[in-house]
Enzyme design. Structure first.
Site, short mmCIF file in Angstrom:
data_model
loop_
_atom_site.label_atom_id
_atom_site.label_comp_id
_atom_site.label_asym_id
_atom_site.label_seq_id
_atom_site.Cartn_x
_atom_site.Cartn_y
_atom_site.Cartn_z
N CYS A 123 -44.65 -29.38 66.82
CA CYS A 123 -44.86 -30.85 66.80
C CYS A 123 -44.51 -31.50 68.13
CB CYS A 123 -44.07 -31.47 65.67
SG CYS A 123 -44.31 -30.60 64.11
N HIS A 275 -43.41 -38.69 66.64
CA HIS A 275 -44.06 -37.69 65.80
C HIS A 275 -44.03 -38.18 64.35
CE1 HIS A 275 -45.13 -34.14 63.78
NE2 HIS A 275 -43.90 -33.79 63.41
N ASN A 306 -48.33 -35.22 58.19
CA ASN A 306 -47.78 -34.64 59.42
C ASN A 306 -48.81 -33.64 59.96
OD1 ASN A 306 -46.48 -33.06 61.31
ND2 ASN A 306 -44.61 -32.79 60.12
C1 LIG Z 1 -38.92 -32.55 53.09
C2 LIG Z 1 -38.25 -33.87 52.80
C3 LIG Z 1 -39.31 -34.95 52.55
C4 LIG Z 1 -37.41 -33.73 51.52
O1 LIG Z 1 -36.79 -34.95 51.26
P1 LIG Z 1 -35.22 -35.03 51.01
O2 LIG Z 1 -34.92 -36.42 50.70
O3 LIG Z 1 -34.52 -34.38 52.18
O4 LIG Z 1 -35.08 -34.14 49.72
P2 LIG Z 1 -34.02 -32.96 49.42
O5 LIG Z 1 -34.58 -31.67 49.90
O6 LIG Z 1 -32.64 -33.37 49.86
O7 LIG Z 1 -34.06 -32.99 47.86
C5 LIG Z 1 -33.66 -34.17 47.10
C6 LIG Z 1 -34.20 -34.05 45.70
O8 LIG Z 1 -35.65 -34.14 45.72
C7 LIG Z 1 -36.20 -32.98 45.11
N1 LIG Z 1 -37.41 -32.60 45.88
C8 LIG Z 1 -37.48 -31.89 47.02
N2 LIG Z 1 -38.76 -31.77 47.41
C9 LIG Z 1 -39.51 -32.42 46.49
C10 LIG Z 1 -40.89 -32.66 46.33
N3 LIG Z 1 -41.79 -32.20 47.20
N4 LIG Z 1 -41.29 -33.41 45.28
C11 LIG Z 1 -40.39 -33.87 44.37
N5 LIG Z 1 -39.07 -33.68 44.46
C12 LIG Z 1 -38.63 -32.97 45.51
C13 LIG Z 1 -35.13 -31.90 45.21
O9 LIG Z 1 -35.30 -30.94 44.20
C14 LIG Z 1 -33.88 -32.71 45.02
O10 LIG Z 1 -33.69 -32.96 43.65
P3 LIG Z 1 -32.21 -33.06 43.00
O11 LIG Z 1 -31.57 -34.26 43.67
O12 LIG Z 1 -32.48 -33.23 41.57
O13 LIG Z 1 -31.55 -31.77 43.37
C15 LIG Z 1 -37.34 -34.29 53.97
O14 LIG Z 1 -36.22 -33.46 54.01
C16 LIG Z 1 -38.00 -34.27 55.30
O15 LIG Z 1 -38.92 -35.01 55.57
N6 LIG Z 1 -37.46 -33.45 56.25
C17 LIG Z 1 -37.86 -33.39 57.62
C18 LIG Z 1 -39.33 -33.11 57.77
C19 LIG Z 1 -39.69 -32.72 59.14
O16 LIG Z 1 -39.49 -33.47 60.05
N7 LIG Z 1 -40.16 -31.50 59.26
C20 LIG Z 1 -40.37 -30.91 60.53
C21 LIG Z 1 -41.74 -30.60 60.74
S1 LIG Z 1 -42.07 -31.43 62.18
#
Ligand SMILES: CC(C)(COP(=O)(O)OP(=O)(O)OC[C@H]1O[C@@H](n2cnc3c(N)ncnc32)[C@H](O)[C@@H]1OP(=O)(O)O)[C@@H](O)C(=O)NCCC(=O)NCCS
Length: 350
Positions: A123, A275, A306
């Site tokens: 990215c 990004h 993304n």
């Molecule tokens: C991936 C992302 C959207 C997940 O969101 P988050 O708020 O961090 O979510 P978490 O992984 O902490 O999980 C929180 C809850 O949501 C749930 N969850 C995770 N992914 C999920 C999805 N796709 N749909 C529904 N629920 C989801 C988890 O099971 C968890 O549930 P719980 O509280 O009951 O245990 C986020 O972490 C993100 O955007 N990360 C960075 C992305 C990025 O920049 N990537 C790099 C590529 S450039």
């Protein structure tokens, strides 16, 4: 007697002369995503800002998309393909380890024998490419350089996994870099942190895939064959919260370094194009950088998702199309992702 060597004569400045974009037609909404993973439209919108993302059909390649974006950028810049001295293509989804997508693209654009190479910086690839193109033009090595950020991520995702696939989309964005009387591209801040190499990564390699297929062939076992296809074809995974924290805490500092290196403050910007990883990361960076109200923020993620290396040029292209008055103003761009790697600079908008 020492023989003197010729060196190219450096030019005073460089600038982005034109931008182009290619967005594939197929739109995938959150309802479709939720057929594959346990999630909801509401959760995806609230936690990421994404409503839809686009995917390219099977017969449209990384180079096809790059060509679409590049042709528009050339037209916008007012130059032809044969004037290019360099073609840099940032991608992690060109399906050939070699030859490069850039050499094919250069040929298609009539740019041969321009220098052509691919960059693998996920990215951050587009910002790495802009830094490289700036150096090539400023040093006098090339007159005009094309930079393309392009991804066909749909070839490397598993629709049924929940950590990253629902975020990703396909597309291409391009820029032409050329000489300028006044500086139009600030010093690039480029960096990496390999300690977090596994935070965003492919879950297998092509060698694993080859070996799994060989095992399946040997045993003639249908389960082994399915396993080879489903488990060993490399697809992306991430540790979302780790990447999220890194992006929020570290990337605002890198963006500030880019402003400092440019010798400007947030007040001087007309646009901020980070990004497009997650709307919450974008909002947090805006807050930490204390961006004034007048700075327009790229929020293309809502319906592009993304798109990795393509996300910054796509978002910038759209911002300029929708707000042509931004032309000539200063924009801060920052890319970050798998590696982990990052890149940022300030550019004057074409
Ligand atoms: C991936 C992302 C959207 C997940 O969101 P988050 O708020 O961090 O979510 P978490 O992984 O902490 O999980 C929180 C809850 O949501 C749930 N969850 C995770 N992914 C999920 C999805 N796709 N749909 C529904 N629920 C989801 C988890 O099971 C968890 O549930 P719980 O509280 O009951 O245990 C986020 O972490 C993100 O955007 N990360 C960075 C992305 C990025 O920049 N990537 C790099 C590529 S450039």
């Amino acid at each position: 007697m020492t023989v003197a060597l010729n060196q190219p004569t450096a030019v005073a400045g460089t600038r982005v002369m034109g931008l182009g974009a290619y967005r594939p037609e197929l739109v995938i909404d959150n309802e479709q995503i939720c057929q594959w993973i346990d999630s909801s439209d509401e959760w995806i919108q609230k936690r990421t800002g994404i409503k839809t993302r686009r995917r390219a059909p099977r017969d449209v390649s990384v180079v096809d998309m790059a060509e679409g974006a590049a042709r528009e950028a050339l037209e916008h810049a007012g130059i032809s393909g044969d004037q290019l001295g360099g073609v840099i293509l940032a991608t992690v989804t060109h399906p050939y380890a070699t030859p490069s997508a850039a050499a094919d693209l250069a040929h298609r654009l009539g740019a041969t024998p321009a220098a052509a190479f691919d960059i693998s910086a996920a990215c951050a690839g587009y910002c790495y490419g802009i830094g490289q193109a700036d150096a090539m033009v400023r040093s006098g090595l090339s007159s005009y350089v094309l930079v393309v950020g392009v991804e066909k991520l749909s070839d490397f995702i598993d629709n049924h996994e929940r950590t990253i696939s629902f975020l990703l989309g396909d597309g291409a964005g391009a820029a032409i870099i050329g000489p300028a009387e006044a500086p139009g591209i600030s010093p690039s801040i480029l960096g990496s942190n390999g300690e977090k190499w596994e935070a965003v990564a492919m879950d297998s390699t092509l060698l694993n895939f080859r070996d799994a297929l060989a095992r399946a062939r040997e045993t003639q076992d249908a389960t082994e064959l399915l396993d080879a296809e489903n488990r060993y074809w490399p697809t992306l995974r991430q540790d979302g919260p780790t990447v999220f924290r890194w992006a929020v805490w570290e990337m605002a500092k890198v963006a500030q370094q880019a402003l400092d290196a440019a010798g400007i403050t947030a007040e001087d910007l007309v646009a901020f194009v980070p990004h497009q990883a997650n709307m919450r990361i974008i909002d947090e960076m805006v807050k930490q950088l204390k961006l004034p109200e007048h700075v327009m923020v790229g929020r293309d993620i809502v319906d592009a998702g993304n798109t990795s290396a393509a996300s910054i040029p796509l978002a910038m292209h759209r911002l300029l199309k929708e707000n042509p008055e931004l032309s000539g103003g200063l924009a801060l761009q920052i890319g970050f992702g798998a590696g982990l790697v990052y890149g940022a600079q300030v550019i004057r908008l074409p």
